[in-house]
Scaffold this motif. Sequence first.
Motif, PDB file in Angstrom:
ATOM      1  N   LEU A  63       2.466   1.431   3.213  1.00 40.48           N
ATOM      2  CA  LEU A  63       3.602   0.648   2.732  1.00 40.48           C
ATOM      3  C   LEU A  63       4.743   1.563   2.287  1.00 40.48           C
ATOM      4  O   LEU A  63       5.682   1.107   1.674  1.00 40.48           O
ATOM      5  CB  LEU A  63       3.178  -0.239   1.551  1.00 40.48           C
ATOM      6  CG  LEU A  63       2.331  -1.436   1.896  1.00 40.48           C
ATOM      7  CD1 LEU A  63       1.820  -2.078   0.600  1.00 40.48           C
ATOM      8  CD2 LEU A  63       3.107  -2.458   2.696  1.00 40.48           C
ATOM      9  N   TYR A  90       5.872   5.662  -5.722  1.00 42.37           N
ATOM     10  CA  TYR A  90       4.552   5.046  -5.582  1.00 42.37           C
ATOM     11  C   TYR A  90       3.439   6.083  -5.745  1.00 42.37           C
ATOM     12  O   TYR A  90       2.429   5.844  -6.399  1.00 42.37           O
ATOM     13  CB  TYR A  90       4.413   4.382  -4.208  1.00 42.37           C
ATOM     14  CG  TYR A  90       5.358   3.239  -3.949  1.00 42.37           C
ATOM     15  CD1 TYR A  90       5.160   1.996  -4.540  1.00 42.37           C
ATOM     16  CD2 TYR A  90       6.450   3.395  -3.108  1.00 42.37           C
ATOM     17  CE1 TYR A  90       6.017   0.942  -4.288  1.00 42.37           C
ATOM     18  CE2 TYR A  90       7.318   2.347  -2.853  1.00 42.37           C
ATOM     19  CZ  TYR A  90       7.103   1.125  -3.447  1.00 42.37           C
ATOM     20  OH  TYR A  90       7.957   0.087  -3.203  1.00 42.37           O
ATOM     21  N   TYR A 103      -0.719   3.197  -5.377  1.00 45.47           N
ATOM     22  CA  TYR A 103      -1.661   2.784  -4.339  1.00 45.47           C
ATOM     23  C   TYR A 103      -3.080   2.694  -4.897  1.00 45.47           C
ATOM     24  O   TYR A 103      -3.832   1.756  -4.614  1.00 45.47           O
ATOM     25  CB  TYR A 103      -1.620   3.762  -3.163  1.00 45.47           C
ATOM     26  CG  TYR A 103      -0.261   3.907  -2.535  1.00 45.47           C
ATOM     27  CD1 TYR A 103       0.290   2.882  -1.764  1.00 45.47           C
ATOM     28  CD2 TYR A 103       0.487   5.076  -2.704  1.00 45.47           C
ATOM     29  CE1 TYR A 103       1.536   3.021  -1.179  1.00 45.47           C
ATOM     30  CE2 TYR A 103       1.734   5.220  -2.131  1.00 45.47           C
ATOM     31  CZ  TYR A 103       2.253   4.191  -1.364  1.00 45.47           C
ATOM     32  OH  TYR A 103       3.491   4.334  -0.797  1.00 45.47           O
ATOM     33  N   TRP A 162      -3.434  -0.345  -7.057  1.00 42.91           N
ATOM     34  CA  TRP A 162      -3.570  -1.569  -6.263  1.00 42.91           C
ATOM     35  C   TRP A 162      -4.970  -1.707  -5.666  1.00 42.91           C
ATOM     36  O   TRP A 162      -5.385  -2.815  -5.318  1.00 42.91           O
ATOM     37  CB  TRP A 162      -2.525  -1.589  -5.164  1.00 42.91           C
ATOM     38  CG  TRP A 162      -1.123  -1.722  -5.676  1.00 42.91           C
ATOM     39  CD1 TRP A 162      -0.726  -2.267  -6.869  1.00 42.91           C
ATOM     40  CD2 TRP A 162       0.076  -1.302  -5.018  1.00 42.91           C
ATOM     41  NE1 TRP A 162       0.640  -2.210  -6.990  1.00 42.91           N
ATOM     42  CE2 TRP A 162       1.159  -1.624  -5.877  1.00 42.91           C
ATOM     43  CE3 TRP A 162       0.337  -0.681  -3.794  1.00 42.91           C
ATOM     44  CZ2 TRP A 162       2.485  -1.344  -5.525  1.00 42.91           C
ATOM     45  CZ3 TRP A 162       1.655  -0.411  -3.454  1.00 42.91           C
ATOM     46  CH2 TRP A 162       2.717  -0.742  -4.312  1.00 42.91           C
ATOM     47  N   ASP A 180      12.930 -10.572   0.281  1.00 42.25           N
ATOM     48  CA  ASP A 180      11.888  -9.806  -0.389  1.00 42.25           C
ATOM     49  C   ASP A 180      11.643 -10.280  -1.823  1.00 42.25           C
ATOM     50  O   ASP A 180      10.787  -9.739  -2.523  1.00 42.25           O
ATOM     51  CB  ASP A 180      12.238  -8.308  -0.402  1.00 42.25           C
ATOM     52  CG  ASP A 180      11.120  -7.449   0.174  1.00 42.25           C
ATOM     53  OD1 ASP A 180      10.094  -8.010   0.598  1.00 42.25           O
ATOM     54  OD2 ASP A 180      11.269  -6.220   0.196  1.00 42.25           O
ATOM     55  N   THR A 224       8.315  -8.778  -3.056  1.00 42.99           N
ATOM     56  CA  THR A 224       7.108  -9.359  -2.474  1.00 42.99           C
ATOM     57  C   THR A 224       6.392  -8.326  -1.610  1.00 42.99           C
ATOM     58  O   THR A 224       7.014  -7.659  -0.782  1.00 42.99           O
ATOM     59  CB  THR A 224       7.464 -10.587  -1.625  1.00 42.99           C
ATOM     60  OG1 THR A 224       8.247 -11.483  -2.413  1.00 42.99           O
ATOM     61  CG2 THR A 224       6.208 -11.296  -1.128  1.00 42.99           C
ATOM     62  N   ALA A 225       5.096  -8.206  -1.772  1.00 47.16           N
ATOM     63  CA  ALA A 225       4.288  -7.249  -1.011  1.00 47.16           C
ATOM     64  C   ALA A 225       3.602  -7.941   0.169  1.00 47.16           C
ATOM     65  O   ALA A 225       3.481  -9.170   0.217  1.00 47.16           O
ATOM     66  CB  ALA A 225       3.241  -6.616  -1.921  1.00 47.16           C
ATOM     67  N   ASP A 226       3.172  -7.143   1.125  1.00 44.09           N
ATOM     68  CA  ASP A 226       2.431  -7.646   2.287  1.00 44.09           C
ATOM     69  C   ASP A 226       3.199  -8.715   3.060  1.00 44.09           C
ATOM     70  O   ASP A 226       2.619  -9.694   3.540  1.00 44.09           O
ATOM     71  CB  ASP A 226       1.075  -8.202   1.844  1.00 44.09           C
ATOM     72  CG  ASP A 226       0.045  -7.108   1.591  1.00 44.09           C
ATOM     73  OD1 ASP A 226       0.271  -5.968   2.037  1.00 44.09           O
ATOM     74  OD2 ASP A 226      -0.972  -7.391   0.952  1.00 44.09           O
ATOM     75  N   TYR A 260      10.020  -3.146   0.744  1.00 39.60           N
ATOM     76  CA  TYR A 260       9.221  -2.456  -0.254  1.00 39.60           C
ATOM     77  C   TYR A 260       8.264  -3.417  -0.950  1.00 39.60           C
ATOM     78  O   TYR A 260       8.355  -4.637  -0.774  1.00 39.60           O
ATOM     79  CB  TYR A 260      10.136  -1.791  -1.300  1.00 39.60           C
ATOM     80  CG  TYR A 260      11.082  -0.802  -0.679  1.00 39.60           C
ATOM     81  CD1 TYR A 260      10.666   0.485  -0.353  1.00 39.60           C
ATOM     82  CD2 TYR A 260      12.393  -1.170  -0.368  1.00 39.60           C
ATOM     83  CE1 TYR A 260      11.530   1.386   0.240  1.00 39.60           C
ATOM     84  CE2 TYR A 260      13.258  -0.275   0.233  1.00 39.60           C
ATOM     85  CZ  TYR A 260      12.821   1.006   0.541  1.00 39.60           C
ATOM     86  OH  TYR A 260      13.678   1.891   1.135  1.00 39.60           O
ATOM     87  N   ALA A 261       7.364  -2.864  -1.744  1.00 41.36           N
ATOM     88  CA  ALA A 261       6.455  -3.667  -2.560  1.00 41.36           C
ATOM     89  C   ALA A 261       6.761  -3.410  -4.027  1.00 41.36           C
ATOM     90  O   ALA A 261       6.871  -2.259  -4.449  1.00 41.36           O
ATOM     91  CB  ALA A 261       5.002  -3.299  -2.268  1.00 41.36           C
ATOM     92  N   PHE A 310       3.167  -6.158  -7.598  1.00 35.74           N
ATOM     93  CA  PHE A 310       2.518  -6.685  -6.402  1.00 35.74           C
ATOM     94  C   PHE A 310       2.488  -8.219  -6.399  1.00 35.74           C
ATOM     95  O   PHE A 310       3.490  -8.845  -6.081  1.00 35.74           O
ATOM     96  CB  PHE A 310       1.113  -6.091  -6.249  1.00 35.74           C
ATOM     97  CG  PHE A 310       0.729  -5.882  -4.793  1.00 35.74           C
ATOM     98  CD1 PHE A 310       1.016  -4.689  -4.176  1.00 35.74           C
ATOM     99  CD2 PHE A 310       0.102  -6.867  -4.060  1.00 35.74           C
ATOM    100  CE1 PHE A 310       0.691  -4.475  -2.833  1.00 35.74           C
ATOM    101  CE2 PHE A 310      -0.237  -6.675  -2.723  1.00 35.74           C
ATOM    102  CZ  PHE A 310       0.056  -5.472  -2.114  1.00 35.74           C
TER     103      PHE A 310
END
Length: 561
Positions: free
Chosen positions: A22, A170, A176, A179, A203, A260-262, A267-268, A272
């Motif tokens: 990501l 990050y 990471y 998460w 986003d 917003t992630a995924d 970006y995240a 999350f």
Amino acid sequence: MIFDSWKLFQHTLSNFISMKQLSFLLLFLIPLSITAQKKDVTLAALQNGDQYLKGVVNLKVKSEFRSSCDNNAIEIPQLIAQFGSLNFITLEKKFPRTQPPKTEFNEHGQKLADLSLIYKLTVPNGTNILAATKELSELPWVEYAEPSFVSFTHYVPNDERLNAISPYHYDNINAYEAWDITLGDTNVVIGITETAIYTPHPDFAGNIKYNYDDPIGNGDDDLDTYADNFAGWDMAENDNNLFRNGEIHGDAVTGISSATADNNLGYAGIGFKCKFIPVKVAGSTSTITHGYEGIEYCVEQGASIVNCSWGNKTFSQVAQDVITWAAVNNDVVMVASAGNEDSEDLYYPASYEHVLSVTGVTATDIFEQGSNTFSRNDSVDVSAPGINIYTTAFFNGSALYAPPQGGTSMAAPIVSGVAALVRSQFPCLNAAEVVAKIKASADPIDGLAQNAPYAGLIGTGRVNAEAAVTGAPCTPLGIRESSSSASLDVYPNPASSVVNLRMSIAANWTILILDTQGRLVMSKTTTTDRTVIDGLATGMYVAKVYSNKHTFFKKFSVTTN
């Protein structure tokens, strides 16, 4: 060309499958800048450079005169006569929706704040506000009186040549790895008090805490005095339009904590899955005129963390009362940027009691005072990356993935995101305990040679998200959650309304539902191996289920929207 780049960007991201990947591509190499500040309010200045509104006095009436106070009136003739001598124009409660606390102290012995007796008095612009507040403060009915101070963002735009730098923050805070432990909880909400926020940003849309009780178009459906506040509120202009073209500070801050992630975009956010409430607290310029009203709104709308990437250098008792009311009365984690000056001056709200104060460091954890200027003082709690932070904004009709931004304004939302992860992983911790955990888990950086001159002034260290969320999940009363899912199952989790509890055997079970502070919300008994819980409000809970031989604990959450 932009469209083709957009398609390529989406296609490239769609082929990434791991969390680490990501570390997102920069879509546009377009420099963004804040537009020149216009005067939408009339300001006066103190000797220290801080500014306040002309024609406005904030004052608090002493509690023994509560019976003489109404929303738009104070029935104390002598006090009204004093207002008359100032040729006052209007008088109204500053926080009309808040109620006085029922007790003087909370269960931890902390004194609760009372916002219900704070008034806003408007007078002619030519009034000497400093003299008026001094005179009013000396009256026997007045607890304090002061100017209505404004604040400014702690933002440092970075040069376009830095676009080639990767989003290192990050990695530096071990996001990471954090998460891998928790992706946050949609029931944990960050309040973002900002200059402007473009809520339809692709986003942002997935992580906004929408107010489904007040959809657009029907007026004030939920009777909270904010008509159609479906996706946040503009406290300065009293409407639901939070956007101002050319103002990217709010979008940049929001993206760091809450993008917003995924979703195959940009970006995240560090938080999350955690939601956010967007709140605009500036008018047609970047001047923060309604920051503390915005904090109140965030709390009333369910935020458990509030981010303030703005401040000034003048102490305000009104502001401290609001902070105490949020943090102590309502168990909210308050996070604020420490300022961008080469000085040890205190900045507020960061330096108020009950606030997690955040300063900035470079990609190598250096607190330097060259091209990157961050404030330091003995009220700073932690440091976080504060230069070349990649984020997003909506600018001239397009959602852009911005050139890197800087300043303690960008460091603070990193910490707000971490606080949201901590509240998700450890729902039984109160606000003060969340702050303590973030401080205790930070990586010490005072030992770096370049940081030695600032030891003790840049917090306990650079925030470490992984360390902050590491540890046995806690439950109220300090008892660990039972590890055997065969002994007690709670499903669905999160639940929208009905929660099912199933035990491994039938017995004389007592079921206690506790909130995040260990307080009893509901109790029932059963002699079977299952039961149903319903009627719970949105929030996080722990089920304690016990018989004469077994005791089990399970965390679960409920979202009614």
